[in-house]
Design a protein around this motif. Structure first.
Motif, PDB file in Angstrom:
ATOM      1  N   LYS A 196      52.523  39.286  94.951  1.00 54.96           N
ATOM      2  CA  LYS A 196      51.171  39.120  95.496  1.00 54.96           C
ATOM      3  C   LYS A 196      50.105  39.829  94.659  1.00 54.96           C
ATOM      4  CE  LYS A 196      52.605  38.648 100.339  1.00 54.96           C
ATOM      5  NZ  LYS A 196      52.502  39.237 101.705  1.00 54.96           N
ATOM      6  N   GLN A 197      50.536  40.670  93.729  1.00 55.82           N
ATOM      7  CA  GLN A 197      49.579  41.439  92.924  1.00 55.82           C
ATOM      8  C   GLN A 197      49.050  40.667  91.720  1.00 55.82           C
ATOM      9  OE1 GLN A 197      48.508  44.684  93.678  1.00 55.82           O
ATOM     10  NE2 GLN A 197      49.600  44.243  95.587  1.00 55.82           N
ATOM     11  N   LEU A 198      49.624  39.506  91.435  1.00 57.26           N
ATOM     12  CA  LEU A 198      49.338  38.819  90.181  1.00 57.26           C
ATOM     13  C   LEU A 198      48.490  37.563  90.358  1.00 57.26           C
ATOM     14  CD1 LEU A 198      51.669  40.715  89.343  1.00 57.26           C
ATOM     15  CD2 LEU A 198      52.575  38.850  87.943  1.00 57.26           C
ATOM     16  N   GLU A 199      47.564  37.377  89.419  1.00 55.60           N
ATOM     17  CA  GLU A 199      46.839  36.120  89.263  1.00 55.60           C
ATOM     18  C   GLU A 199      46.969  35.709  87.798  1.00 55.60           C
ATOM     19  OE1 GLU A 199      42.864  34.784  91.097  1.00 55.60           O
ATOM     20  OE2 GLU A 199      42.282  35.514  89.116  1.00 55.60           O
ATOM     21  N   PHE A 200      47.132  34.414  87.559  1.00 54.78           N
ATOM     22  CA  PHE A 200      47.313  33.888  86.208  1.00 54.78           C
ATOM     23  C   PHE A 200      46.069  33.125  85.766  1.00 54.78           C
ATOM     24  CE2 PHE A 200      51.492  34.850  87.593  1.00 54.78           C
ATOM     25  CZ  PHE A 200      52.294  35.007  86.472  1.00 54.78           C
ATOM     26  N   ARG A 201      45.685  33.338  84.513  1.00 52.04           N
ATOM     27  CA  ARG A 201      44.501  32.660  83.958  1.00 52.04           C
ATOM     28  C   ARG A 201      44.941  31.772  82.784  1.00 52.04           C
ATOM     29  NH1 ARG A 201      40.775  36.996  82.700  1.00 52.04           N
ATOM     30  NH2 ARG A 201      40.286  36.915  84.931  1.00 52.04           N
ATOM     31  N   LEU A 231      36.276  49.951  93.773  1.00 51.68           N
ATOM     32  CA  LEU A 231      36.853  50.305  95.072  1.00 51.68           C
ATOM     33  C   LEU A 231      35.976  51.302  95.828  1.00 51.68           C
ATOM     34  CD1 LEU A 231      40.597  50.626  94.023  1.00 51.68           C
ATOM     35  CD2 LEU A 231      39.538  48.753  95.314  1.00 51.68           C
ATOM     36  N   ALA A 232      35.147  52.063  95.108  1.00 48.89           N
ATOM     37  CA  ALA A 232      34.261  53.036  95.747  1.00 48.89           C
ATOM     38  C   ALA A 232      32.996  52.401  96.321  1.00 48.89           C
ATOM     39  CB  ALA A 232      33.880  54.126  94.746  1.00 48.89           C
ATOM     40  N   LEU A 233      32.746  51.144  96.007  1.00 44.09           N
ATOM     41  CA  LEU A 233      31.554  50.476  96.539  1.00 44.09           C
ATOM     42  C   LEU A 233      31.673  50.315  98.043  1.00 44.09           C
ATOM     43  CD1 LEU A 233      31.035  47.690  93.834  1.00 44.09           C
ATOM     44  CD2 LEU A 233      29.803  49.848  94.064  1.00 44.09           C
ATOM     45  N   PRO A 234      30.541  50.292  98.767  1.00 40.52           N
ATOM     46  CA  PRO A 234      30.592  50.156 100.224  1.00 40.52           C
ATOM     47  C   PRO A 234      31.305  48.880 100.649  1.00 40.52           C
ATOM     48  CG  PRO A 234      28.398  50.764  99.491  1.00 40.52           C
ATOM     49  CD  PRO A 234      29.165  50.433  98.264  1.00 40.52           C
ATOM     50  N   GLY A 235      31.998  48.956 101.769  1.00 40.08           N
ATOM     51  CA  GLY A 235      32.704  47.795 102.306  1.00 40.08           C
ATOM     52  C   GLY A 235      34.199  47.991 102.226  1.00 40.08           C
ATOM     53  N   SER A 236      34.886  47.643 103.288  1.00 38.25           N
ATOM     54  CA  SER A 236      36.327  47.864 103.354  1.00 38.25           C
ATOM     55  C   SER A 236      37.144  46.590 103.191  1.00 38.25           C
ATOM     56  CB  SER A 236      36.688  48.518 104.703  1.00 38.25           C
ATOM     57  OG  SER A 236      36.267  47.681 105.778  1.00 38.25           O
ATOM     58  N   ASP A 237      36.462  45.438 103.136  1.00 37.35           N
ATOM     59  CA  ASP A 237      37.181  44.165 103.078  1.00 37.35           C
ATOM     60  C   ASP A 237      36.990  43.470 101.735  1.00 37.35           C
ATOM     61  OD1 ASP A 237      38.138  44.407 105.687  1.00 37.35           O
ATOM     62  OD2 ASP A 237      36.292  43.579 106.507  1.00 37.35           O
ATOM     63  N   LYS A 238      37.036  44.228 100.668  1.00 34.91           N
ATOM     64  CA  LYS A 238      36.870  43.625  99.342  1.00 34.91           C
ATOM     65  C   LYS A 238      38.061  42.721  99.017  1.00 34.91           C
ATOM     66  CE  LYS A 238      34.557  47.770  97.590  1.00 34.91           C
ATOM     67  NZ  LYS A 238      34.999  48.658  98.687  1.00 34.91           N
ATOM     68  N   SER A 239      37.811  41.720  98.184  1.00 34.58           N
ATOM     69  CA  SER A 239      38.879  40.845  97.718  1.00 34.58           C
ATOM     70  C   SER A 239      38.630  40.492  96.266  1.00 34.58           C
ATOM     71  CB  SER A 239      38.950  39.572  98.574  1.00 34.58           C
ATOM     72  OG  SER A 239      37.731  38.855  98.496  1.00 34.58           O
ATOM     73  N   GLY A 240      39.629  39.909  95.659  1.00 39.04           N
ATOM     74  CA  GLY A 240      39.532  39.560  94.252  1.00 39.04           C
ATOM     75  C   GLY A 240      40.718  40.105  93.493  1.00 39.04           C
ATOM     76  N   ASN A 241      40.468  40.729  92.335  1.00 41.18           N
ATOM     77  CA  ASN A 241      41.543  41.271  91.515  1.00 41.18           C
ATOM     78  C   ASN A 241      40.955  42.325  90.583  1.00 41.18           C
ATOM     79  OD1 ASN A 241      43.560  41.395  89.201  1.00 41.18           O
ATOM     80  ND2 ASN A 241      44.611  39.942  90.546  1.00 41.18           N
ATOM     81  N   LEU A 242      41.667  43.414  90.401  1.00 39.48           N
ATOM     82  CA  LEU A 242      41.169  44.488  89.544  1.00 39.48           C
ATOM     83  C   LEU A 242      41.315  44.179  88.058  1.00 39.48           C
ATOM     84  CD1 LEU A 242      42.386  47.670  91.482  1.00 39.48           C
ATOM     85  CD2 LEU A 242      40.227  46.402  91.680  1.00 39.48           C
ATOM     86  N   GLY A 243      42.060  43.138  87.725  1.00 42.39           N
ATOM     87  CA  GLY A 243      42.067  42.633  86.354  1.00 42.39           C
ATOM     88  C   GLY A 243      42.856  43.428  85.348  1.00 42.39           C
ATOM     89  N   ALA A 244      43.768  44.271  85.786  1.00 41.42           N
ATOM     90  CA  ALA A 244      44.576  45.012  84.819  1.00 41.42           C
ATOM     91  C   ALA A 244      45.487  44.042  84.057  1.00 41.42           C
ATOM     92  CB  ALA A 244      45.418  46.071  85.528  1.00 41.42           C
ATOM     93  N   ASP A 245      45.412  44.065  82.743  1.00 38.86           N
ATOM     94  CA  ASP A 245      46.203  43.149  81.916  1.00 38.86           C
ATOM     95  C   ASP A 245      46.550  43.845  80.599  1.00 38.86           C
ATOM     96  OD1 ASP A 245      47.465  40.873  80.939  1.00 38.86           O
ATOM     97  OD2 ASP A 245      45.603  39.910  80.300  1.00 38.86           O
ATOM     98  N   PRO A 246      47.395  44.872  80.658  1.00 33.16           N
ATOM     99  CA  PRO A 246      47.667  45.658  79.449  1.00 33.16           C
ATOM    100  C   PRO A 246      48.299  44.856  78.317  1.00 33.16           C
ATOM    101  CG  PRO A 246      49.158  46.256  81.257  1.00 33.16           C
ATOM    102  CD  PRO A 246      48.091  45.412  81.845  1.00 33.16           C
ATOM    103  N   LEU A 274      46.657  52.815  94.850  1.00 31.05           N
ATOM    104  CA  LEU A 274      45.400  53.166  95.509  1.00 31.05           C
ATOM    105  C   LEU A 274      44.553  51.959  95.901  1.00 31.05           C
ATOM    106  CD1 LEU A 274      42.922  52.810  93.196  1.00 31.05           C
ATOM    107  CD2 LEU A 274      44.108  54.773  92.228  1.00 31.05           C
ATOM    108  N   SER A 275      45.024  50.737  95.607  1.00 27.44           N
ATOM    109  CA  SER A 275      44.188  49.567  95.826  1.00 27.44           C
ATOM    110  C   SER A 275      44.748  48.611  96.872  1.00 27.44           C
ATOM    111  CB  SER A 275      44.003  48.795  94.517  1.00 27.44           C
ATOM    112  OG  SER A 275      43.291  47.594  94.759  1.00 27.44           O
ATOM    113  N   PRO A 276      43.909  48.201  97.833  1.00 20.59           N
ATOM    114  CA  PRO A 276      44.303  47.130  98.750  1.00 20.59           C
ATOM    115  C   PRO A 276      44.065  45.749  98.136  1.00 20.59           C
ATOM    116  CG  PRO A 276      42.128  47.933  99.341  1.00 20.59           C
ATOM    117  CD  PRO A 276      42.594  48.779  98.182  1.00 20.59           C
ATOM    118  N   VAL A 277      43.455  45.726  96.947  1.00 19.25           N
ATOM    119  CA  VAL A 277      43.135  44.487  96.246  1.00 19.25           C
ATOM    120  C   VAL A 277      44.202  44.248  95.179  1.00 19.25           C
ATOM    121  CG1 VAL A 277      41.408  43.341  94.794  1.00 19.25           C
ATOM    122  CG2 VAL A 277      40.677  44.858  96.639  1.00 19.25           C
ATOM    123  N   PRO A 278      44.637  43.009  94.954  1.00 11.96           N
ATOM    124  CA  PRO A 278      45.582  42.741  93.867  1.00 11.96           C
ATOM    125  C   PRO A 278      45.096  43.335  92.552  1.00 11.96           C
ATOM    126  CG  PRO A 278      45.331  40.790  95.219  1.00 11.96           C
ATOM    127  CD  PRO A 278      44.331  41.784  95.728  1.00 11.96           C
TER     128      PRO A 278
END
Length: 570
Positions: A236-241, A149-164, A186-190
């Motif tokens: 909207k926060q979830l993606e399934f693999r 999230l700290a990388l340059p650019g404000s329009d990131k997309s994808g998923n942070l991948g939290a899967d405890p 703190l994240s605008p990304v799922p």
């Protein structure tokens, strides 16, 4: 329209004639018994009939892009997201591979295990507003998420991948679900990935994979809603693999059933219009082989087709050399091109739900959805997915299926081309640098080929190539079929079958007639020449013969015994 009754009866009569010739049916077997004789059963106990007609109804699947989303999340055809996986810990090598992928057909990235401090270098030059990035960092997910999230650019997309819960299933550690609520603030990304491949890799059935994925998704929804998100925002926060296998129809039905189940969850959450499950399909790791790795190209192509036809939003094709270590540029290119060919040239992505309306697919989707829902509700009654992992419920249920898989593989009821069937003892496999070791401590990880490949490795490490002496009876026409069968079986364990082999183990091959006339005398002669173990290719009861090779025998047991008899170290 369904086939006229007389046409169905004609099919039954023709099929019955073949079954009688094969000995699977008698002269008094009625035509209506054909369906039962040819039916098979999945690991979930679902009956797969040999023929489906309009008499096999399933609930209406709805329209594409509409609840219950069985026919897909989109109302218009569109290419799926070509997602490539990167797990090289060297950020410089990862950056080169990432840029090569994006310049040659990939549309998103899956970064598995890249250290948080290396993300900036690995993604240097990537336009993060155009290329979605899915993280996969296990225990270091919070640090990786913040670095991304700290990388340059404000329009990131994808998923942070939290899967405890997925991490807990892999490692045996206690799941910390609070990471989801912390990241969501703190994240605008799922933030969450429900990775069901951990259950598939442990040997689970399709219904178990879907049921545990659903239970995990519900646990994550509860955590996110508890943190203050609305049910709609949490969805909207979830993606399934999910894993895609070489059984294309099983893959298609699995993805369609998963969407139907999740739509029901969204309906209960009073947000049915947000119940379109975001799906990432990955070609199965468990089906990949280290032996004859080029055959993996066929497996992954079928899996990719099934994933695309099943409506996956994103697909990852494993490079054919993935079991050998870190894939090289050539294998990565072939993996990308597999998707490009299916999308652009084969036109799979130009049709919405191409299997929809098939009586077989609709019936299988419906049956699988019900079976998976039963798995899900069992977990809920046990206290949820975290409790099912801690108590061993999930592990025990999967273990029972894994044992059945292992038995089918050992008896070659599920043959593996290039490994348990048609192995090449002279193959020269490519050499690859070692891949990162995946986490351990939780559910066991299986590869379908592992039993046979362990024997091949032991045979290769022996001081001399192990061999069994071939004794062929009668003319070539009388023994060639059984010689080929026996040679193929022994080769699956790295053992050569040859007439010139000086070996304490021998195998007699011939016709039933030659066995009746010569088997006992041949076995006695072999004993006199110092042979201590005599096999015979076929069935029967012949004096002096120790054991028999035949279709359906336990090939792994035969090969392990042969290794022991030949003194091959395990």
């Amino acid at each position: 329209m369904s086939a006229p009754p007389e046409d169905l009866l004609d099919w039954q009569r023709l099929a019955l004639a073949v079954l009688r010739k094969s000995g699977r049916a008698g002269e008094d077997t009625p035509p209506e018994a054909v369906a039962d004789l040819l039916a098979t059963e999945t690991y979930d106990g679902l009956r797969i009939a040999p023929l489906y007609t309009a008499a096999d109804p399933a609930p209406p699947a709805g329209a594409p892009g509409h609840v219950p989303f069985v026919r897909g999340a989109s109302a218009a055809p569109r290419p799926w997201d070509v997602r490539t996986r990167h797990a090289d810990p060297d950020p410089k090598a990862t950056r080169a591979a990432v840029l090569a992928d994006l310049e040659n057909g990939a549309t998103s990235l899956w970064l598995a295990g890249i250290a948080p401090d290396d993300l900036a270098e690995a993604l240097d030059g990537v336009l993060l507003d155009l290329a979605p990035v899915v993280l996969d960092n296990g225990a270091s997910t919070p640090e990786a998420a913040r670095a991304f999230l700290a990388l340059p650019g404000s329009d990131k997309s994808g998923n942070l991948g939290a899967d405890p819960l997925g991490l807990a299933a892999r490692t045996g550690e206690i799941a910390n679900l609070s990471v989801l609520s912390d990241l969501s603030k703190l994240s605008p990304v799922p933030v969450a990935t429900v990775d069901a491949t951990v259950y598939h890799d442990a040997g689970a059935s399709d219904a178990q994979e879907l049921g545990y994925a659903t239970a995990t998704g519900v646990a994550y929804l509860r955590e996110l809603v508890g943190a203050g998100l609305s049910a709609g925002m949490a969805l909207k926060q979830l993606e399934f693999r999910f894993a895609a296998t070489a059984d294309q129809f099983a893959t298609i039905a699995k993805l369609r059933a998963a969407r139907r189940i999740w739509a029901r969850v969204a309906q209960v959450c009073e947000a049915p219009h947000l119940g379109a499950q975001r799906q990432h399909a990955v070609t199965s790791d468990a089906m990949m082989t280290a032996r004859d790795p080029w055959t993996n190209l066929l497996r992954t192509t079928l899996a990719c087709f099934g994933a695309g036809a099943g409506g996956a939003d994103a697909v990852t094709v494993q490079p054919f050399d993935a079991r050998l270590g870190r894939p090289d540029a050539f294998s990565r290119r072939i993996a990308r091109n597999t998707q490009s060919l299916l999308i652009e040239e084969s036109g799979v992505a130009r049709v919405l739900d191409p299997a929809g309306g098939s009586w077989y697919v609709e019936s299988r989707t419906d049956a699988l959805a019900h079976a998976a829902w039963d798995v899900f509700t069992e977990v809920e009654r046990a206290g949820g997915m975290a409790a099912a992992l801690r108590s061993g419920l999930a592990g025990d249920r999967i273990g029972a299926v894994r044992q059945r898989r292992e038995d089918d593989l050992a008896h070659r009821r599920q043959p593996i081309t290039g490994v348990s069937e048609f192995p090449d003892l002279a193959e020269r496999r490519p050499v690859r640098p070692p891949a990162p070791v995946p986490p351990e401590g939780g559910l066991p990880r299986m590869w379908y080929s592992q039993g046979f490949e362990a024997l091949r490795d032991a045979a290769d490490a022996a001081p001399a190539p192990p061999a069994v002496r071939l004794v062929a009876l009668g003319p070539v026409a009388a023994h060639s079929a059984r010689v080929s069968f026996a040679a193929n079986l022994f080769a699956a364990g790295g053992v050569r079958l040859a007439e010139d082999a000086a070996s304490p183990v021998a195998c007699i091959c011939g016709s039933d007639r030659s066995y009746a006339e010569e088997a006992a005398a041949t076995a006695a002669r072999l004993r006199a020449e110092g042979v201590t173990k005599v096999w015979l290719a076929g069935r029967g009861d012949h004096e002096g013969v120790d054991a028999y090779l035949h279709n359906g025998c336990d090939a792994l047991a035969v090969l392990r015994q042969t290794h022991e008899d030949l003194g091959v170290a395990p």
